[in-house]
Design a protein around this motif. Structure first.
Motif, PDB file in Angstrom:
ATOM      1  N   GLY A   7       0.731  -1.318  -0.125  1.00  0.00           N
ATOM      2  CA  GLY A   7      -0.012   0.000  -0.066  1.00  0.00           C
ATOM      3  C   GLY A   7       0.925   1.342   0.059  1.00  0.00           C
ATOM      4  O   GLY A   7       2.029   1.281  -0.395  1.00  0.00           O
ATOM      5  N   LEU A   8       0.228   2.358   0.292  1.00  0.00           N
ATOM      6  CA  LEU A   8       0.804   3.585   0.198  1.00  0.00           C
ATOM      7  C   LEU A   8       1.517   4.060   1.501  1.00  0.00           C
ATOM      8  O   LEU A   8       0.725   3.709   2.647  1.00  0.00           O
ATOM      9  N   HIS A   9       2.733   4.470   1.544  1.00  0.00           N
ATOM     10  CA  HIS A   9       3.308   5.106   2.817  1.00  0.00           C
ATOM     11  C   HIS A   9       4.386   6.285   2.371  1.00  0.00           C
ATOM     12  O   HIS A   9       4.690   6.328   1.353  1.00  0.00           O
ATOM     13  N   PHE A  10       4.782   6.791   3.377  1.00  0.00           N
ATOM     14  CA  PHE A  10       5.912   7.950   3.186  1.00  0.00           C
ATOM     15  C   PHE A  10       7.047   7.231   3.160  1.00  0.00           C
ATOM     16  O   PHE A  10       7.597   6.195   3.638  1.00  0.00           O
ATOM     17  N   GLY A  11       7.907   7.650   2.002  1.00  0.00           N
ATOM     18  CA  GLY A  11       9.283   7.114   1.877  1.00  0.00           C
ATOM     19  C   GLY A  11      10.211   8.133   2.560  1.00  0.00           C
ATOM     20  O   GLY A  11      10.192   8.093   3.887  1.00  0.00           O
ATOM     21  N   THR A  12      10.957   8.878   1.732  1.00  0.00           N
ATOM     22  CA  THR A  12      12.055   9.914   2.261  1.00  0.00           C
ATOM     23  C   THR A  12      11.239  11.286   2.352  1.00  0.00           C
ATOM     24  O   THR A  12      10.447  11.529   1.302  1.00  0.00           O
ATOM     25  N   ILE A  13      11.671  12.027   3.399  1.00  0.00           N
ATOM     26  CA  ILE A  13      11.242  13.351   3.355  1.00  0.00           C
ATOM     27  C   ILE A  13      12.391  14.414   3.747  1.00  0.00           C
ATOM     28  O   ILE A  13      13.055  14.069   4.615  1.00  0.00           O
ATOM     29  N   VAL A  33       8.007  15.580   0.112  1.00  0.00           N
ATOM     30  CA  VAL A  33       8.103  14.303   0.624  1.00  0.00           C
ATOM     31  C   VAL A  33       7.481  13.217  -0.457  1.00  0.00           C
ATOM     32  O   VAL A  33       6.997  13.578  -1.405  1.00  0.00           O
ATOM     33  N   ASN A  34       8.205  12.229  -0.324  1.00  0.00           N
ATOM     34  CA  ASN A  34       7.986  11.013  -1.005  1.00  0.00           C
ATOM     35  C   ASN A  34       6.767  10.135  -0.506  1.00  0.00           C
ATOM     36  O   ASN A  34       6.825   9.917   0.512  1.00  0.00           O
ATOM     37  N   GLY A  57       5.432  24.874  -9.431  1.00  0.00           N
ATOM     38  CA  GLY A  57       5.976  24.198 -10.665  1.00  0.00           C
ATOM     39  C   GLY A  57       4.932  23.571 -11.481  1.00  0.00           C
ATOM     40  O   GLY A  57       3.902  23.553 -11.111  1.00  0.00           O
ATOM     41  N   THR A  58       5.205  22.891 -12.466  1.00  0.00           N
ATOM     42  CA  THR A  58       4.460  22.089 -13.307  1.00  0.00           C
ATOM     43  C   THR A  58       4.128  20.793 -12.919  1.00  0.00           C
ATOM     44  O   THR A  58       5.439  20.004 -12.791  1.00  0.00           O
ATOM     45  N   ASN A  59       3.242  20.266 -12.839  1.00  0.00           N
ATOM     46  CA  ASN A  59       3.011  18.563 -12.410  1.00  0.00           C
ATOM     47  C   ASN A  59       3.423  17.832 -13.327  1.00  0.00           C
ATOM     48  O   ASN A  59       3.092  18.092 -14.644  1.00  0.00           O
ATOM     49  N   ILE A  60       4.300  16.760 -13.164  1.00  0.00           N
ATOM     50  CA  ILE A  60       4.781  15.705 -14.289  1.00  0.00           C
ATOM     51  C   ILE A  60       4.676  14.528 -13.633  1.00  0.00           C
ATOM     52  O   ILE A  60       4.413  14.325 -12.406  1.00  0.00           O
ATOM     53  N   SER A  61       4.889  13.554 -14.483  1.00  0.00           N
ATOM     54  CA  SER A  61       4.687  12.242 -14.054  1.00  0.00           C
ATOM     55  C   SER A  61       6.076  11.958 -12.552  1.00  0.00           C
ATOM     56  O   SER A  61       7.011  12.208 -12.992  1.00  0.00           O
ATOM     57  N   GLY A  62       5.566  11.496 -11.678  1.00  0.00           N
ATOM     58  CA  GLY A  62       6.522  11.334 -10.582  1.00  0.00           C
ATOM     59  C   GLY A  62       6.682  12.576  -9.775  1.00  0.00           C
ATOM     60  O   GLY A  62       7.131  12.567  -8.449  1.00  0.00           O
ATOM     61  N   THR A  63       6.049  13.667 -10.025  1.00  0.00           N
ATOM     62  CA  THR A  63       6.197  14.954  -9.272  1.00  0.00           C
ATOM     63  C   THR A  63       4.896  15.832  -9.277  1.00  0.00           C
ATOM     64  O   THR A  63       4.524  16.094 -10.217  1.00  0.00           O
ATOM     65  N   VAL A  64       4.731  16.371  -8.174  1.00  0.00           N
ATOM     66  CA  VAL A  64       3.374  17.088  -8.336  1.00  0.00           C
ATOM     67  C   VAL A  64       3.869  18.179  -7.175  1.00  0.00           C
ATOM     68  O   VAL A  64       4.707  18.260  -6.220  1.00  0.00           O
ATOM     69  N   HIS A  65       3.340  19.664  -7.432  1.00  0.00           N
ATOM     70  CA  HIS A  65       3.793  20.579  -6.602  1.00  0.00           C
ATOM     71  C   HIS A  65       2.490  21.216  -5.810  1.00  0.00           C
ATOM     72  O   HIS A  65       1.459  21.483  -6.047  1.00  0.00           O
TER      73      HIS A  65
END
Length: 159
Positions: A36-42, A62-63, A107-115
């Motif tokens: 499932g979903l969880h925090f990785g590195t912050i 946060v990842n 910034g502009t949201n792209i695959s793998g990154t949102v702002h």
């Protein structure tokens, strides 16, 4: 004589029971991040001076990792700090085994990154807690940290 022979049997039974309880308890506590979903590195204290520039704000992030076997639609999931600053996901699908980085700045949201598109910092360098909350309001995961130091460089690994 019976008391002496009964005591080792009772002790062996208690040891076996405790061992089986420990064996079942360990996987349950370890299972929190197995799927499932969880925090990785912050990165709660971005490198360099905190000058509120786009670069500095986006150095704070946060990842969120999907360790599950299926993709997950994040629409309505929120990320919150102790103060109540809240990022709400729009329509965004995270694939199985993939990570999405939520950057504080613009910034502009792209695959793998949102702002988050904030003009000020979210995560406290002296200690804070990130919460990942499901659309139904239930806590999915959380991760807390203490003061940023030269040893931890303002990074928290939440697994």
């Amino acid at each position: 004589m019976r008391i002496r022979t009964a005591a080792p049997i009772a002790l062996a039974a208690a040891t076996a029971l405790a061992g089986s309880l420990l064996a079942t308890a360990a996987p349950a506590s370890a299972a929190a991040h197995q799927g499932g979903l969880h925090f990785g590195t912050i990165q709660y204290d971005g490198p360099g001076k905190d000058d509120r520039s786009k670069k500095s704000l986006n150095a704070e992030w946060v990842n969120i990792h999907n360790n599950g076997k299926k993709k997950v639609q994040l629409k309505g999931f929120t990320v919150k700090d102790n103060t109540g600053y809240t990022y709400t996901f729009g329509s965004y699908t995270i694939g199985a085994g993939k990570t999405v980085k939520v950057r504080t700045g613009k910034g502009t949201n792209i695959s793998g990154t949102v702002h988050w598109n904030r003009g000020s910092y979210v995560w406290n360098n002296t200690g804070d807690k990130a919460r990942l909350i499901k659309p139904n309001g239930k806590l999915q995961d959380s991760c807390s940290w203490k003061k940023s130091t030269s040893a931890n460089k303002g990074i928290k690994n939440c697994h």
